[in-house]
Design an enzyme around this catalytic site. Structure first.
Site, PDB file in Angstrom:
ATOM      1  N   CYS A  35      12.339 -49.971  -3.955  1.00  0.00           N
ATOM      2  CA  CYS A  35      13.348 -49.277  -3.155  1.00  0.00           C
ATOM      3  C   CYS A  35      12.778 -48.769  -1.840  1.00  0.00           C
ATOM      4  O   CYS A  35      11.570 -48.625  -1.680  1.00  0.00           O
ATOM      5  CB  CYS A  35      13.853 -48.033  -3.907  1.00  0.00           C
ATOM      6  SG  CYS A  35      14.924 -48.413  -5.282  1.00  0.00           S
ATOM      7  N   ASP A 446       2.047 -54.571  40.625  1.00  0.00           N
ATOM      8  CA  ASP A 446       3.504 -54.631  40.714  1.00  0.00           C
ATOM      9  C   ASP A 446       4.038 -53.567  41.681  1.00  0.00           C
ATOM     10  O   ASP A 446       3.665 -52.396  41.612  1.00  0.00           O
ATOM     11  CB  ASP A 446       4.091 -54.393  39.315  1.00  0.00           C
ATOM     12  CG  ASP A 446       5.590 -54.571  39.285  1.00  0.00           C
ATOM     13  OD1 ASP A 446       6.023 -55.730  39.199  1.00  0.00           O
ATOM     14  OD2 ASP A 446       6.314 -53.562  39.371  1.00  0.00           O
TER      15      ASP A 446
HETATM   16 ZN   LIG Z   1      17.071 -48.522  -4.168  1.00  0.00          ZN
END
Ligand SMILES: [Zn+2]
Length: 499
Positions: A35, A446
């Site tokens: 998860c 630049d």
């Molecule tokens: Zn989860």
């Protein structure tokens, strides 16, 4: 790899702390699922949790991605806290498909990076806790899952887009991993099933903050007529990959910390490459908090960083296109360079057919290297020497498809670009920064940077002075450059309004 202590990771999980999203993943022993720390599901017991620094590490340890918090939507960081350049480059190449398909081996990948295969594996294990192969596999699985959840693309297209050459292999892999067929992951919908050819929309998450206004302003000022257009808070452009042509539109979903990416493209196998290009152009993977904190150590730059938190450094959509723009921009203003690019496209770009026109201003694709290399003369309002540079650039790019990929060290990359006739230090540094994503590249000569440096104060109004000053900004001189450019653009806007 270096992760915070287990107790800290667990507290992040208990409080669903979004600051840890994308930085840690948790594998839960009792369920076999991994998860994001922000998962809405009930927090697992401490003793069942193992923490990982990448989705690939959790995948390689045998966990499958959660269907609720959807690890594929975690913000993906391109560089792992500046730990290893070789790892960052390898990840960019893997995202480009370096390990997808026959003959694309870890050996070949290591060779392109100029290191040994064993060293590459060791670095991956150290920084990501996973092998290069596991990283590539995880990308494919998560990309498929992303397409299944967020689009109604037919499964055969999803399988192809995710790099599976047969629907059967794709189904088997899903059954192994999720114990159900891919279709079971899809929410029921009455919507018809649009394909990539008619247009799909995906969300790409970043780690906040993100200075969207500055990004859009930068792209608007440089939009190539016919190829790119910025209006209504949206960036659109034509896309050519292989022999296919389509378009992409990118808008901001601030409340979701995401970009909303709409892709119309007939070849689904190019979808991962298109998403990778969007991520690069919009600098989605920047570890921006770390970078902002680092640049704030410069007391004069600090107020500018505070003024534009989350300022990103735009990448190039395509290496050759970006390099051409760099040459067109030699010694002229941004406005003049944009006009030159428009002429070049009108003369040499391929016209797009009505099918993919999502905006009336999108009329051409940018000319490919081969097309410019084989043109008798390059039609653009510039001196002969500059046109010869364009020709040399096109020939070099046509001969070496890896010319604008990261390879070896930054010094080697600059030296390689400088072997092209007419490509000097400024042009090479600019290409390295925006196309190769060498975030420490710095085009010190630049004009815009020198103007910005003068506004910053101190004795920095010469390229040499600016280079000395920039030592403090390493290894993110490219982001400091972006702050200088943004300050100059901001001042120009004020001047325009007061005139
Ligand atoms: Zn989860």
């Amino acid at each position: 790899m270096e992760l915070p202590a287990r107790e800290i990771c667990y507290r992040a999980l208990q409080s669903r702390d979004p600051r840890f999203d994308g930085l840690i993943f948790v594998g839960v022993k009792s369920t076999g699922i991994y998860c994001r720390p922000v998962c809405p599901a009930r927090t697992a017991k401490f003793e069942n949790c193992t923490f990982y620094g990448s989705a690939a590490a959790a995948h390689e340890a045998g966990y499958r991605p959660c269907l609720r918090c959807r690890p594929e939507t975690a913000p993906e960081l391109a560089s792992w806290r500046g730990t290893s350049n070789s790892v960052s480059r390898a990840l960019a190449l893997i995202a480009d498909g370096a390990l997808d398909g026959a003959g694309r081996t870890v050996d070949a990948l290591a060779e392109r990076l100029g290191i040994g295969e064993r060293q590459l594996r060791r670095l991956f294990l150290q920084h990501l806790g996973a092998s290069p192969i596991a990283v590539a596999q995880t990308r494919r699985v998560l990309f498929a899952k992303h397409l299944i959840h967020e689009t109604q693309m037919p499964m055969t297209e999803v399988a192809l887009a995710a790099g599976f050459n047969s629907l059967r292999r794709f189904n088997e892999m899903f059954r192994d991993l999720f114990h159900r067929p891919p279709g079971a992951l899809r929410r029921k919908s009455s919507v018809s099933r649009p394909s990539a050819e008619t247009g799909i929309t995906l969300r790409v998450r970043y780690r906040p903050p993100y200075d969207w206004e500055s990004m859009l302003g930068f792209l608007r000022a440089r939009a190539i007529p016919g190829v790119e257009v910025v209006d209504d808070g949206c960036y659109r452009r034509t896309v050519e990959i292989g022999s296919s042509i389509g378009s992409v539109a990118v808008a901001h979903l601030r409340e979701r910390d995401s970009l909303n990416v709409t892709i119309q493209f007939p070849d689904v196998q190019s979808l991962p490459a298109i998403v990778t290009r969007v991520r690069r152009l919009f600098d989605v993977g920047a570890d921006i908090e770390t970078i902002d904190a680092h640049l704030s150590h410069d007391p004069q730059l600090a107020p500018w960083v505070a003024q534009r938190p989350g300022l990103r450094a735009p990448g190039g959509w395509d290496g050759f296109e970006l390099a051409v723009r760099a040459v067109l921009g030699q010694q002229v203003t941004v406005v003049a360079a944009r006009q030159l690019a428009g002429h070049l496209v009108a003369h040499h770009g391929k016209e797009v057919s009505g099918n993919f026109v999502t905006h009336p201003a999108l009329t051409h694709v940018f000319p490919a290297a081969q097309r410019l290399a084989s043109a008798k003369t390059i039609e653009v309002g510039m001196p002969e020497s500059r046109r010869a540079t364009l020709k040399a650039l096109a020939e070099a790019a046509a001969a070496d498809p890896h010319l604008f990929r990261p390879l070896g060290t930054i010094e080697e990359a600059i030296a390689r670009l400088r072997t092209i006739r007419g490509v000097g230090e400024w042009t090479a540094q600019y290409i390295a920064l925006r196309a190769l994503r060498e975030m420490d590249a710095f085009p010190a000569a630049d004009i815009g940077l020198l103007r910005g440096a003068a506004m910053l104060g101190g004795t920095t109004s010469t390229p040499a002075g600016l280079l000395t000053r920039a030592e403090l900004w390493r290894p993110w001189r490219g982001y400091a450059a972006q702050h200088l450019w943004a300050a100059v653009a901001g001042q120009n806007n004020v001047e325009r309004r007061t005139q």
